[in-house]
Design a protein around this motif. Structure first.
Motif, PDB file in Angstrom:
ATOM      1  N   LYS A   2     -32.853  45.907 -23.955  1.00 57.11           N
ATOM      2  CA  LYS A   2     -32.398  44.946 -24.948  1.00 57.11           C
ATOM      3  C   LYS A   2     -31.923  43.655 -24.279  1.00 57.11           C
ATOM      4  CE  LYS A   2     -29.263  44.429 -28.829  1.00 57.11           C
ATOM      5  NZ  LYS A   2     -28.204  45.026 -29.615  1.00 57.11           N
ATOM      6  N   ASN A   3     -32.350  42.512 -24.854  1.00 54.34           N
ATOM      7  CA  ASN A   3     -31.986  41.165 -24.403  1.00 54.34           C
ATOM      8  C   ASN A   3     -32.422  40.860 -22.979  1.00 54.34           C
ATOM      9  OD1 ASN A   3     -30.745  40.409 -26.874  1.00 54.34           O
ATOM     10  ND2 ASN A   3     -28.937  41.586 -26.277  1.00 54.34           N
ATOM     11  N   SER A  21     -34.687  52.350 -31.645  1.00 58.89           N
ATOM     12  CA  SER A  21     -33.931  51.222 -32.197  1.00 58.89           C
ATOM     13  C   SER A  21     -33.514  50.262 -31.092  1.00 58.89           C
ATOM     14  CB  SER A  21     -32.673  51.732 -32.911  1.00 58.89           C
ATOM     15  OG  SER A  21     -33.028  52.502 -34.024  1.00 58.89           O
ATOM     16  N   ASN A  22     -33.745  48.985 -31.317  1.00 59.40           N
ATOM     17  CA  ASN A  22     -33.361  47.908 -30.403  1.00 59.40           C
ATOM     18  C   ASN A  22     -33.975  48.021 -29.007  1.00 59.40           C
ATOM     19  OD1 ASN A  22     -31.409  46.305 -32.047  1.00 59.40           O
ATOM     20  ND2 ASN A  22     -30.391  48.287 -32.146  1.00 59.40           N
ATOM     21  N   SER A  25     -35.360  44.585 -28.299  1.00 54.84           N
ATOM     22  CA  SER A  25     -34.746  43.528 -29.100  1.00 54.84           C
ATOM     23  C   SER A  25     -34.239  42.392 -28.220  1.00 54.84           C
ATOM     24  CB  SER A  25     -33.587  44.120 -29.906  1.00 54.84           C
ATOM     25  OG  SER A  25     -32.956  43.119 -30.663  1.00 54.84           O
ATOM     26  N   GLY A  26     -34.602  41.178 -28.582  1.00 54.88           N
ATOM     27  CA  GLY A  26     -34.111  39.997 -27.883  1.00 54.88           C
ATOM     28  C   GLY A  26     -34.769  39.707 -26.559  1.00 54.88           C
ATOM     29  N   CYS A  27     -35.791  40.428 -26.185  1.00 57.88           N
ATOM     30  CA  CYS A  27     -36.477  40.163 -24.925  1.00 57.88           C
ATOM     31  C   CYS A  27     -37.271  38.862 -25.044  1.00 57.88           C
ATOM     32  CB  CYS A  27     -37.398  41.318 -24.550  1.00 57.88           C
ATOM     33  SG  CYS A  27     -36.513  42.821 -24.122  1.00 57.88           S
ATOM     34  N   TYR A  45     -35.798  50.762 -36.083  1.00 55.40           N
ATOM     35  CA  TYR A  45     -34.948  49.628 -36.427  1.00 55.40           C
ATOM     36  C   TYR A  45     -34.870  48.623 -35.278  1.00 55.40           C
ATOM     37  CZ  TYR A  45     -30.658  47.133 -37.695  1.00 55.40           C
ATOM     38  OH  TYR A  45     -29.736  46.168 -37.986  1.00 55.40           O
ATOM     39  N   ALA A  46     -35.257  47.381 -35.538  1.00 56.89           N
ATOM     40  CA  ALA A  46     -35.110  46.249 -34.622  1.00 56.89           C
ATOM     41  C   ALA A  46     -35.758  46.467 -33.253  1.00 56.89           C
ATOM     42  CB  ALA A  46     -33.631  45.879 -34.476  1.00 56.89           C
ATOM     43  N   SER A  47     -36.769  47.288 -33.166  1.00 50.80           N
ATOM     44  CA  SER A  47     -37.411  47.600 -31.881  1.00 50.80           C
ATOM     45  C   SER A  47     -37.818  46.373 -31.084  1.00 50.80           C
ATOM     46  CB  SER A  47     -38.657  48.461 -32.095  1.00 50.80           C
ATOM     47  OG  SER A  47     -38.323  49.701 -32.621  1.00 50.80           O
ATOM     48  N   SER A  49     -37.222  43.089 -32.411  1.00 49.76           N
ATOM     49  CA  SER A  49     -36.586  41.967 -33.104  1.00 49.76           C
ATOM     50  C   SER A  49     -36.226  40.850 -32.135  1.00 49.76           C
ATOM     51  CB  SER A  49     -35.319  42.471 -33.806  1.00 49.76           C
ATOM     52  OG  SER A  49     -34.686  41.423 -34.494  1.00 49.76           O
ATOM     53  N   CYS A  51     -38.114  39.039 -30.200  1.00 49.22           N
ATOM     54  CA  CYS A  51     -38.908  38.900 -28.982  1.00 49.22           C
ATOM     55  C   CYS A  51     -39.724  37.611 -29.015  1.00 49.22           C
ATOM     56  CB  CYS A  51     -39.860  40.078 -28.819  1.00 49.22           C
ATOM     57  SG  CYS A  51     -39.038  41.596 -28.360  1.00 49.22           S
TER      58      CYS A  51
END
Length: 146
Positions: A2-3, A21-22, A25-27, A45-47, A49, A51
């Protein structure tokens, strides 16, 4: 993951059945096409999100039956079409909300029975929608399509 801002490519193994989930996310360092293998049944959920850096069309494997809430929300960089497989029954709330870059077709499967609130809100660029489901009240605006 994540991120993460340094990973440029992700290879999902063929024995993976769910993207958690996640998970990504944010990568923001991705480069190139996102390829998901057959065998995945759920994109949680948000896998993916938020990106960015992904390119090419997004093809969801035929084995996927559910795309959960926020799965691809605010993803940018995809070009081409969004191809959703026969066998997919659910697209969760805001799953593709605010995605940018698509410029081909949105192809919905006839098996889709659950399209949750705002799944495609503020998504732009599609030139054509293929929709055998009869669900039309929650789809993005495309000139000439109703």
């Amino acid at each position: 993951m994540k991120n993460n801002k340094t990973v440029t490519k992700v290879t999902v193994g063929k024995n993976v059945t769910s993207i958690g989930s996640n998970a990504f996310s944010g990568c923001s360092g991705f480069e190139g096409k996102l390829t998901l293998p057959e065998g995945i049944t759920d994109i949680a959920y948000a896998s993916f999100s938020g990106c960015s850096g992904l390119t090419g069309e997004l093809v969801i494997p035929k084995s996927v039956t559910a795309i959960e809430a926020l799965a691809f929300k605010k993803c940018s960089g995809f070009t081409g079409s969004l191809v959703l497989p026969e066998g997919l029954t659910k697209i969760g709330e805001t799953a593709f909300q605010d995605c940018t870059g698509f410029d081909g077709s949105l192809m919905l499967p006839s098996t889709l029975t659950e399209l949750e609130e705002d799944a495609f809100q503020n998504i732009t660029g599609f030139q054509r929608i293929v929709n055998p489901t009869g669900i039309s009240y929650k789809l993005p605006e495309v000139e000439g399509y109703r």
